[in-house]
Design an enzyme around this catalytic site. Sequence first.
Site, PDB file in Angstrom:
ATOM      1  N   HIS A  18      -1.155   0.440  -9.598  1.00  0.00           N
ATOM      2  CA  HIS A  18      -1.548  -0.154  -8.715  1.00  0.00           C
ATOM      3  C   HIS A  18      -2.392  -1.575  -9.573  1.00  0.00           C
ATOM      4  CE1 HIS A  18      -3.989  -0.222  -4.463  1.00  0.00           C
ATOM      5  NE2 HIS A  18      -3.624  -2.267  -5.233  1.00  0.00           N
ATOM      6  N   GLU A  52      -3.352   8.153  -5.765  1.00  0.00           N
ATOM      7  CA  GLU A  52      -4.245   7.411  -6.205  1.00  0.00           C
ATOM      8  C   GLU A  52      -4.801   8.150  -6.841  1.00  0.00           C
ATOM      9  OE1 GLU A  52      -3.960   3.199  -5.776  1.00  0.00           O
ATOM     10  OE2 GLU A  52      -1.969   3.215  -4.836  1.00  0.00           O
ATOM     11  N   ARG A  76       1.180  -1.155   0.015  1.00  0.00           N
ATOM     12  CA  ARG A  76       0.329  -0.142   0.138  1.00  0.00           C
ATOM     13  C   ARG A  76       0.824   0.829  -0.144  1.00  0.00           C
ATOM     14  NH1 ARG A  76      -4.016  -2.727  -1.793  1.00  0.00           N
ATOM     15  NH2 ARG A  76      -5.644  -2.918  -0.544  1.00  0.00           N
TER      16      ARG A  76
END
Length: 324
Positions: A281, A262, A233
């Site tokens: 991601h 993000e 993360r």
Amino acid sequence: MRANPVVAVLHAEAVPDTVHMAPVAARADIRYTDAAGLAAALDGADVLFVYDFLTDALPRAWHAARTVDWIHVAAAGVDPLMFPELRDSDVTVTNSSGVFDEAIAEYVLAQILSFAKDIPESLRLQRDHTWLHRESERIAGRTVLVVGTGPIGRAIARLLTAVGMRVRGSGRRARVSDPDFGTVTPTEDLPAALAGADFVVVAAPLTEQTRNLFDAGMFGAMKPGARFVNVGRGDLVRTGDLVDALRTGTIAGAALDVVDTEPLPDGHPLWDMPNVVITPHNSGDFVGWREALIDVFVENFQRWQVGMPLDNIVDKHLGYVPSS
């Protein structure tokens, strides 16, 4: 057998594939909803399938979840859901551990090879039509520290071991003779473990204990030539400290599949750093991953309906599925 249960399915733009959801539809009343309609969908529901795994909508709709018995999350990480009311409730939470393990391990190997063989520079030279002979690094015999010893970390360890790398682990508790890591050092000894690693791979869950784990002190403990790979993360890292470490040569490079904001904002210094690789991601997002997530939920739903123990039960206070 639980008769006629109500299943709320929280989605974003994409609704789960109805063909893969058919076994549930045959046994339950399904209410598909986006975040705006979540409270209404939860009213009288028995199960919540969080297909929108990045959602922050559940805390606002929690007042309507009075009858919910079980929540399943279409992700390995459940940190967006761990708000106090859910953590302290009797509701069971499960995740989709196992879906992404091998794909993420392949991504990590690809990034390590890219660093060792300097693929980004080869692409730059090709764009400039420059034929420049260079030497590259070997990865066999190099040392990797995998921070996070859950299923994803273990898949990474097995694959990197298979290509000849020397793998160690860092986790909550120390152990020796681990089948995948050999030696696992406890988190409190992380700085010393970092000092011996050529590559540091972060695959830990985000919890209050791991938030901002990698700061200036941790980067300072690493070898100057070490590379940092984050598939956990973004909030595991103090991004400003990472930027400073890369600029000053404290570490040699970073491959980041996750960042603390993000998408990464326009103008962020990480975009243009030559020793950084950024991906959006998607390290685990292989072709068919959405359907695989649904299949995990369907299998667990069938277990739940007949009263069998559920797979992948999250310890809500730890924030992840405990390893055996």
